[in-house]
Design an enzyme around this catalytic site. Structure first.
Site, PDB file in Angstrom:
ATOM      1  N   HIS A 166       0.878  -1.171   0.032  1.00 25.55           N
ATOM      2  CA  HIS A 166       0.190  -0.237   0.093  1.00 25.55           C
ATOM      3  C   HIS A 166       0.880   1.256  -0.160  1.00 25.55           C
ATOM      4  CE1 HIS A 166      -2.989   2.898   1.524  1.00 25.55           C
ATOM      5  NE2 HIS A 166      -3.961   2.115   0.783  1.00 25.55           N
TER       6      HIS A 166
ATOM      7  N   TYR B  43      -8.275   9.864   4.575  1.00 23.90           N
ATOM      8  CA  TYR B  43      -7.996  10.736   5.825  1.00 23.90           C
ATOM      9  C   TYR B  43      -8.937  12.065   5.565  1.00 23.90           C
ATOM     10  CZ  TYR B  43      -4.278   7.968   7.668  1.00 23.90           C
ATOM     11  OH  TYR B  43      -3.300   6.912   8.079  1.00 23.90           O
TER      12      TYR B  43
ATOM     13  N   PRO C 280      -4.011   6.315  17.336  1.00 21.16           N
ATOM     14  CA  PRO C 280      -3.659   5.521  16.270  1.00 21.16           C
ATOM     15  C   PRO C 280      -3.658   6.476  14.864  1.00 21.16           C
ATOM     16  CG  PRO C 280      -6.029   5.748  16.861  1.00 21.16           C
ATOM     17  CD  PRO C 280      -4.945   6.273  17.911  1.00 21.16           C
TER      18      PRO C 280
ATOM     19  N   LYS D  36       1.224   3.851  14.071  1.00 22.60           N
ATOM     20  CA  LYS D  36       2.408   3.464  14.535  1.00 22.60           C
ATOM     21  C   LYS D  36       2.527   2.348  15.515  1.00 22.60           C
ATOM     22  CE  LYS D  36       4.464   6.268  11.767  1.00 22.60           C
ATOM     23  NZ  LYS D  36       5.306   5.912  10.994  1.00 22.60           N
TER      24      LYS D  36
ATOM     25  N   TYR E 170       5.702   8.537   7.350  1.00 24.33           N
ATOM     26  CA  TYR E 170       4.486   7.660   7.485  1.00 24.33           C
ATOM     27  C   TYR E 170       4.842   6.156   7.325  1.00 24.33           C
ATOM     28  CZ  TYR E 170      -0.467   6.388   6.169  1.00 24.33           C
ATOM     29  OH  TYR E 170      -1.525   5.992   6.084  1.00 24.33           O
TER      30      TYR E 170
HETATM   31  C1  FAD Z   1      -8.845   0.220  17.300  1.00 25.93           C
HETATM   32  C2  FAD Z   1      -7.444   0.142  17.266  1.00 25.93           C
HETATM   33  C3  FAD Z   1      -6.710   0.428  16.017  1.00 25.93           C
HETATM   34  C4  FAD Z   1      -5.588   0.206  15.910  1.00 25.93           C
HETATM   35  N1  FAD Z   1      -4.814   0.635  14.809  1.00 25.93           N
HETATM   36  C5  FAD Z   1      -3.466   0.661  14.513  1.00 25.93           C
HETATM   37  C6  FAD Z   1      -2.723   0.688  13.109  1.00 25.93           C
HETATM   38  O1  FAD Z   1      -3.611   0.870  12.235  1.00 25.93           O
HETATM   39  N2  FAD Z   1      -1.394   0.721  13.243  1.00 25.93           N
HETATM   40  C7  FAD Z   1      -0.698   0.418  14.320  1.00 25.93           C
HETATM   41  O2  FAD Z   1       0.648   0.000  14.047  1.00 25.93           O
HETATM   42  N3  FAD Z   1      -1.395   0.417  15.459  1.00 25.93           N
HETATM   43  C8  FAD Z   1      -2.580   0.279  15.591  1.00 25.93           C
HETATM   44  N4  FAD Z   1      -3.148   0.268  16.876  1.00 25.93           N
HETATM   45  C9  FAD Z   1      -2.440  -0.064  18.185  1.00 25.93           C
HETATM   46  C10 FAD Z   1      -1.791  -1.504  18.131  1.00 25.93           C
HETATM   47  O3  FAD Z   1      -2.807  -2.299  18.325  1.00 25.93           O
HETATM   48  C11 FAD Z   1      -0.993  -1.500  19.828  1.00 25.93           C
HETATM   49  O4  FAD Z   1      -0.231  -0.746  19.688  1.00 25.93           O
HETATM   50  C12 FAD Z   1      -0.377  -3.007  19.576  1.00 25.93           C
HETATM   51  O5  FAD Z   1      -1.272  -3.977  19.742  1.00 25.93           O
HETATM   52  C13 FAD Z   1       0.437  -2.926  20.722  1.00 25.93           C
HETATM   53  O6  FAD Z   1       1.076  -4.380  20.782  1.00 25.93           O
HETATM   54  P1  FAD Z   1       1.792  -4.782  22.210  1.00 25.93           P
HETATM   55  O7  FAD Z   1       1.967  -6.269  21.902  1.00 25.93           O
HETATM   56  O8  FAD Z   1       2.661  -3.798  22.894  1.00 25.93           O
HETATM   57  O9  FAD Z   1       0.572  -5.012  23.355  1.00 25.93           O
HETATM   58  P2  FAD Z   1      -0.939  -5.769  22.962  1.00 25.93           P
HETATM   59  O10 FAD Z   1      -1.100  -5.950  21.305  1.00 25.93           O
HETATM   60  O11 FAD Z   1      -2.010  -4.958  23.537  1.00 25.93           O
HETATM   61  O12 FAD Z   1      -0.549  -7.167  23.742  1.00 25.93           O
HETATM   62  C14 FAD Z   1      -0.245  -7.269  24.986  1.00 25.93           C
HETATM   63  C15 FAD Z   1      -0.663  -8.647  25.382  1.00 25.93           C
HETATM   64  O13 FAD Z   1      -0.442  -8.888  26.849  1.00 25.93           O
HETATM   65  C16 FAD Z   1      -1.442  -9.757  27.535  1.00 25.93           C
HETATM   66  N5  FAD Z   1      -1.566  -9.332  28.783  1.00 25.93           N
HETATM   67  C17 FAD Z   1      -1.916  -8.010  29.252  1.00 25.93           C
HETATM   68  N6  FAD Z   1      -2.001  -7.985  30.632  1.00 25.93           N
HETATM   69  C18 FAD Z   1      -1.318  -9.189  30.901  1.00 25.93           C
HETATM   70  C19 FAD Z   1      -1.229  -9.827  32.230  1.00 25.93           C
HETATM   71  N7  FAD Z   1      -1.307  -9.098  33.502  1.00 25.93           N
HETATM   72  N8  FAD Z   1      -0.347 -11.141  32.300  1.00 25.93           N
HETATM   73  C20 FAD Z   1      -0.104 -11.847  31.048  1.00 25.93           C
HETATM   74  N9  FAD Z   1      -0.349 -11.133  29.779  1.00 25.93           N
HETATM   75  C21 FAD Z   1      -1.049  -9.959  29.669  1.00 25.93           C
HETATM   76  C22 FAD Z   1      -2.704  -9.412  26.534  1.00 25.93           C
HETATM   77  O14 FAD Z   1      -3.710 -10.447  26.641  1.00 25.93           O
HETATM   78  C23 FAD Z   1      -2.047  -9.164  25.096  1.00 25.93           C
HETATM   79  O15 FAD Z   1      -2.117 -10.392  24.541  1.00 25.93           O
HETATM   80  C24 FAD Z   1      -4.639   0.404  17.092  1.00 25.93           C
HETATM   81  C25 FAD Z   1      -5.149  -0.273  18.230  1.00 25.93           C
HETATM   82  C26 FAD Z   1      -6.523  -0.069  18.308  1.00 25.93           C
HETATM   83  C27 FAD Z   1      -7.292  -0.472  19.821  1.00 25.93           C
END
Ligand code: FAD
Length: 368
Positions: free
Chosen positions: A58, A181, A272, A276, A364
């Site tokens: 994309h 956007y 969002p 990122k 971006y």
């Molecule tokens: C609606 C929405 C749209 C988004 N769009 C984008 C996008 O287009 N592009 C982009 O780059 N980002 C986007 N994001 C952000 C992105 O989803 C997050 O930044 C990303 O998931 C972060 O990854 P992570 O592994 O740090 O955390 P998470 O994906 O939240 O994973 C954390 C994990 O830890 C586990 N956990 C939590 N607490 C505990 C505990 N106490 N013990 C054991 N396990 C635990 C959870 O079950 C989960 O599996 C979006 C988010 C949302 C909500």
């Protein structure tokens, strides 16, 4: 899961604990826009086969404002580097499968309830106790790892916004070939791409709004109004998921303390706008893996000790870019007409100035 795969590949023992079941994790629809560098990292380790097969490159995005459309060919402006459109839950699922196939040890439905930062460090779960040399806190913003940092060990920078994003998923073919956007006096609207039959839409709403105030008809009416462009039609389809997504930004500095290293949302959250969050999480994981692998292979701690210092400048750059997107695309309730015109001029600069558009492209798609 990316960190776990990279450690496993390097022969470093690791155990994954997650409070959720695999099914629950798969049901969480979130990001879908994967940066060039994130894909390269997974590709180098043989973790991107399905993404490259089923995801879609994309490289163009469209801004709509004041009845006009500006399409930025950011892939071309950034030397052919593009995003990939591939849903986050599929990325996670691919990484879980690869880890399991390599014999990795993962415990689902095991919430970590307490972290001890001694030697060894200990993760206490509901029904499991894990002793380890290093804890990677990859448990998101509401997990236990960030709060396990000793008092005074880190500084937290936080920003809230007066609006939220109403995020919906609908079963409908995209009405566009590229992400849209839209800046409109009623607020921001976004048309995102996910798969040939599923689209994500975003609407800026006051942060005090409730989901019950947004029935399907109101959502579609606002999307039609805010995304409108002469000669263009928005397709509608059944909405099967809706979330109110409060807009907030947060950075924890430093992202490490003794044996505890924070990655992704555990260390920082970002609006969002700019897509990122998942990408920063993947790139944190890759840098942490590199430091741990270097230490295991050579006994040299330098890269691991510098983990936070290496990642924070890139995290703040992403925060600044996301903040630019937020301020350019979201009218405030108290905006005067002059401020509104400045906002439009910012977006129009992408059309008028190629070097500005190239700078946008680099930010971006993500720094290399
Ligand atoms: C609606 C929405 C749209 C988004 N769009 C984008 C996008 O287009 N592009 C982009 O780059 N980002 C986007 N994001 C952000 C992105 O989803 C997050 O930044 C990303 O998931 C972060 O990854 P992570 O592994 O740090 O955390 P998470 O994906 O939240 O994973 C954390 C994990 O830890 C586990 N956990 C939590 N607490 C505990 C505990 N106490 N013990 C054991 N396990 C635990 C959870 O079950 C989960 O599996 C979006 C988010 C949302 C909500």
């Amino acid at each position: 899961m990316l960190l776990a795969n990279l450690l496993r590949e390097a022969g470093i023992d690791c155990v994954v604990v997650d409070r959720s079941s695999r099914d629950d994790i798969f049901r969480r629809s979130r990001a879908g826009l994967i940066e060039w560098r994130s894909v390269q990292i997974m590709r180098e380790h043989g973790l991107a086969d399905r993404l490259l097969r089923e995801g879609v490159p994309h490289g163009k995005t469209e801004f709509r404002f004041a009845g006009q459309s500006v399409v930025v060919d950011y892939g071309q402006l950034y030397g052919g580097r593009t995003h990939w459109v591939y849903p986050q839950h599929e990325v996670v699922s691919d990484l879980q499968d690869a880890f399991a196939a390599a014999g990795g040890e993962a415990h689902y439905e095991q919430p970590a309830v307490k972290i001890e930062l001694g030697e060894p460090a200990v993760i206490h779960c509901d029904g499991l106790r894990v002793e380890c040399g290093v804890i990677a806190g990859c448990d998101g913003f509401h997990g236990v790892c960030r709060t396990a940092l000793p008092a005074g060990a880190a500084r937290e920078y936080h920003k809230d916004y007066t609006f939220a994003w109403l995020a919906t998923l609908a079963t409908v073919a995209p009405s566009t070939e590229h992400i849209i956007y839209a800046l409109h006096p009623s607020g921001f609207a976004g048309h995102m791409l996910r798969t040939p039959t599923v689209c994500r839409f975003y609407l800026q709403v006051p942060h005090t709004d409730l989901l019950s105030e947004w029935p399907d008809e109101r959502i579609w009416a606002e999307l039609h109004t805010r995304l409108a462009l002469p000669g263009w039609t928005l397709r509608e389809g059944p909405i099967f998921d809706r979330t109110l997504f409060p807009m907030a930004s947060h950075v924890t500095e430093p992202m490490q303390c003794g044996p505890l290293f924070l990655t992704g949302d555990a260390a920082h959250i970002i609006t969002p706008a700019g897509a990122k969050g998942m990408n920063l999480a993947l790139q944190d994981a890759a840098e942490l893996a590199a430091g741990l692998i270097e230490r295991a292979r050579t006994g040299d701690n330098a890269r691991l000790d510098a983990y936070s210092a290496t990642r924070l400048p890139r995290i703040w750059r992403a925060q600044e870019f996301s903040y630019w997107m937020v301020t350019a695309l979201h009218p405030g309730p108290d905006d005067d007409p002059f401020t509104g015109k400045l906002r439009e001029a910012r977006l129009d600069h992408l059309r008028l100035c190629e070097s500005f558009a190239a700078n946008f492209a680099e930010n971006y798609v993500g720094l290399l």
